[in-house]
Design an enzyme around this catalytic site. Structure first.
Site, mmCIF file in Angstrom:
data_model
loop_
_atom_site.group_PDB
_atom_site.id
_atom_site.type_symbol
_atom_site.label_atom_id
_atom_site.label_comp_id
_atom_site.label_asym_id
_atom_site.label_seq_id
_atom_site.Cartn_x
_atom_site.Cartn_y
_atom_site.Cartn_z
ATOM 1 N N TYR A 147 0.841 -1.215 0.000
ATOM 2 C CA TYR A 147 0.000 0.000 0.000
ATOM 3 C C TYR A 147 0.874 1.262 0.000
ATOM 4 C CZ TYR A 147 -3.893 3.010 1.622
ATOM 5 O OH TYR A 147 -4.859 3.990 1.748
ATOM 6 N N LYS A 151 0.861 4.053 -2.919
ATOM 7 C CA LYS A 151 0.431 5.424 -2.613
ATOM 8 C C LYS A 151 1.557 6.425 -2.841
ATOM 9 C CE LYS A 151 -3.883 4.699 -1.535
ATOM 10 N NZ LYS A 151 -4.942 5.208 -2.413
HETATM 11 N N1 NAP Z 1 -10.018 5.586 5.065
HETATM 12 C C1 NAP Z 1 -8.837 6.085 5.306
HETATM 13 O O1 NAP Z 1 -8.436 6.326 6.444
HETATM 14 C C2 NAP Z 1 -7.909 6.429 4.184
HETATM 15 C C3 NAP Z 1 -6.714 7.072 4.495
HETATM 16 C C4 NAP Z 1 -5.847 7.432 3.467
HETATM 17 C C5 NAP Z 1 -6.175 7.131 2.157
HETATM 18 N N2 NAP Z 1 -7.345 6.482 1.879
HETATM 19 C C6 NAP Z 1 -7.639 6.211 0.473
HETATM 20 O O2 NAP Z 1 -8.881 6.823 0.144
HETATM 21 C C7 NAP Z 1 -9.542 6.064 -0.857
HETATM 22 C C8 NAP Z 1 -10.954 5.700 -0.383
HETATM 23 O O3 NAP Z 1 -10.848 4.949 0.814
HETATM 24 P P1 NAP Z 1 -12.137 4.552 1.688
HETATM 25 O O4 NAP Z 1 -11.673 4.403 3.083
HETATM 26 O O5 NAP Z 1 -13.270 5.458 1.368
HETATM 27 O O6 NAP Z 1 -12.420 3.077 1.093
HETATM 28 P P2 NAP Z 1 -13.747 2.183 1.160
HETATM 29 O O7 NAP Z 1 -14.705 2.721 2.163
HETATM 30 O O8 NAP Z 1 -13.250 0.794 1.311
HETATM 31 O O9 NAP Z 1 -14.376 2.380 -0.304
HETATM 32 C C9 NAP Z 1 -13.623 1.990 -1.416
HETATM 33 C C10 NAP Z 1 -14.354 2.320 -2.708
HETATM 34 O O10 NAP Z 1 -13.478 1.957 -3.805
HETATM 35 C C11 NAP Z 1 -14.135 1.011 -4.636
HETATM 36 N N3 NAP Z 1 -13.167 0.077 -5.212
HETATM 37 C C12 NAP Z 1 -12.289 -0.729 -4.548
HETATM 38 N N4 NAP Z 1 -11.595 -1.480 -5.435
HETATM 39 C C13 NAP Z 1 -12.040 -1.133 -6.674
HETATM 40 C C14 NAP Z 1 -11.760 -1.584 -7.988
HETATM 41 N N5 NAP Z 1 -10.830 -2.530 -8.248
HETATM 42 N N6 NAP Z 1 -12.444 -1.031 -9.024
HETATM 43 C C15 NAP Z 1 -13.375 -0.076 -8.796
HETATM 44 N N7 NAP Z 1 -13.685 0.394 -7.578
HETATM 45 C C16 NAP Z 1 -13.038 -0.145 -6.528
HETATM 46 C C17 NAP Z 1 -15.154 0.324 -3.742
HETATM 47 O O11 NAP Z 1 -16.193 -0.274 -4.525
HETATM 48 P P3 NAP Z 1 -17.211 -1.361 -3.848
HETATM 49 O O12 NAP Z 1 -18.146 -0.543 -2.980
HETATM 50 O O13 NAP Z 1 -17.886 -1.989 -4.996
HETATM 51 O O14 NAP Z 1 -16.367 -2.288 -3.031
HETATM 52 C C18 NAP Z 1 -15.625 1.513 -2.899
HETATM 53 O O15 NAP Z 1 -16.562 2.291 -3.623
HETATM 54 C C19 NAP Z 1 -8.652 4.844 -1.110
HETATM 55 O O16 NAP Z 1 -7.813 5.081 -2.209
HETATM 56 C C20 NAP Z 1 -7.834 4.740 0.153
HETATM 57 O O17 NAP Z 1 -6.618 4.076 -0.054
HETATM 58 C C21 NAP Z 1 -8.210 6.128 2.872
#
Ligand code: NAP
Length: 241
Positions: A147, A151
């Site tokens: 990851y 990133k």
């Molecule tokens: N949450 C955190 O603390 C955090 C911190 C830093 C960075 N981020 C980054 O922010 C972004 C969003 O994170 P989140 O926490 O909101 O994640 P999340 O709640 O797990 O939601 C992920 C979303 O991405 C979609 N997705 C995953 N794999 C995919 C694929 N192969 N093709 C198309 N869509 C895909 C999922 O679709 P489905 O609903 O169909 O599964 C869902 O809509 C990510 O890039 C993550 O790495 C998150």
């Protein structure tokens, strides 16, 4: 005319907040997702935002998906590369599948998606490409070699592409969220969050998805045309660069 914004992974978590905020700011929004139809249907019913299912780790699926979005809504002028996954484990136990899944979804997707829209943006001399990286791409994280590598790659992608397109009205920026209150973080055991994560955040709390969405709306604006190649950290003071 309202500009068209496409948010990958736009139906849940941070992406859902981004989709809603862009809609509220006047954009025509398309939200993509991978396979959770129930969440996507619920999101669509609640927001009226169009949803599309494809895998961002597949170049061909992205080509087809973007074609569909553009036929429905018009040329994509704002692309938010938000879709991402984690497959955490110590590197000495990491499988090739865990490595490939995270690299292809979190980094490969930036090529797969951006390549579909960049030529149109260059021809129209306007575009906004905003990629959601992570604090763990900036500082590294135990159990996240895959990851953190992906990133950090998002940030390099952003800087190089920004250089190539700065003259053409296209900005390319990355946002590095800290720990945000979504299902991805709720998957971390509660005692680990309380004992190990939150004490390291000067703001003493998780961030909210809406706080990342606010940064996206800011960078997407026509008025943000001089901001390119930047990495905007939104992390409650946890890591300052
Ligand atoms: N949450 C955190 O603390 C955090 C911190 C830093 C960075 N981020 C980054 O922010 C972004 C969003 O994170 P989140 O926490 O909101 O994640 P999340 O709640 O797990 O939601 C992920 C979303 O991405 C979609 N997705 C995953 N794999 C995919 C694929 N192969 N093709 C198309 N869509 C895909 C999922 O679709 P489905 O609903 O169909 O599964 C869902 O809509 C990510 O890039 C993550 O790495 C998150």
């Amino acid at each position: 005319m309202a500009r068209v914004a496409l948010v990958t992974g736009g139906t849940r978590g941070i992406g859902a907040a981004i989709s809603k905020a862009l809609k509220a700011a006047g954009y025509k929004v398309a939200a993509s997702y991978a396979g959770n139809d129930a969440a996507a249907d619920k999101f669509k019913a609640e927001t009226g935002i169009a949803v599309y299912k494809w895998d961002v780790s597949s170049f061909e699926a992205c080509a087809e998906g973007v074609k569909k979005v553009e036929a429905d809504l018009g040329p994509v002028e704002v692309l938010v590369n938000n879709a991402g996954i984690t497959r955490d484990t110590a590197f000495h136990k990491m499988t090739l599948e865990q490595w490939n899944a995270v690299i292809n979804t979190n980094l490969g997707s930036l090529f797969n998606m951006t390549r579909q829209v960049i030529e149109g943006m260059r021809a129209r001399k306007f575009g906004r490409i905003i990629s959601i990286s992570s604090i763990n791409g900036q500082k590294g994280q135990f159990g996240q070699v895959n990851y953190s590598a992906a990133k950090a790659g998002d940030i390099g992608f952003t800087k190089a592409l920004a250089l190539e397109n700065a003259k053409g009205g296209i900005t390319v920026n990355a946002i590095c969220p800290g720990y945000i209150n979504t299902e991805m973080v709720q998957a971390v055991p509660k005692d680990v969050l309380e004992k190990n994560v939150i004490p390291q955040i000067p703001a003493a709390r998780l961030g909210e998805p809406e706080e990342i969405a606010r940064a996206v709306v800011f960078l997407a604006a026509d008025e943000s045309g001089f901001i390119t190649g930047s990495t905007l950290t939104v992390n409650g003071g946890q890591y300052m660069v």
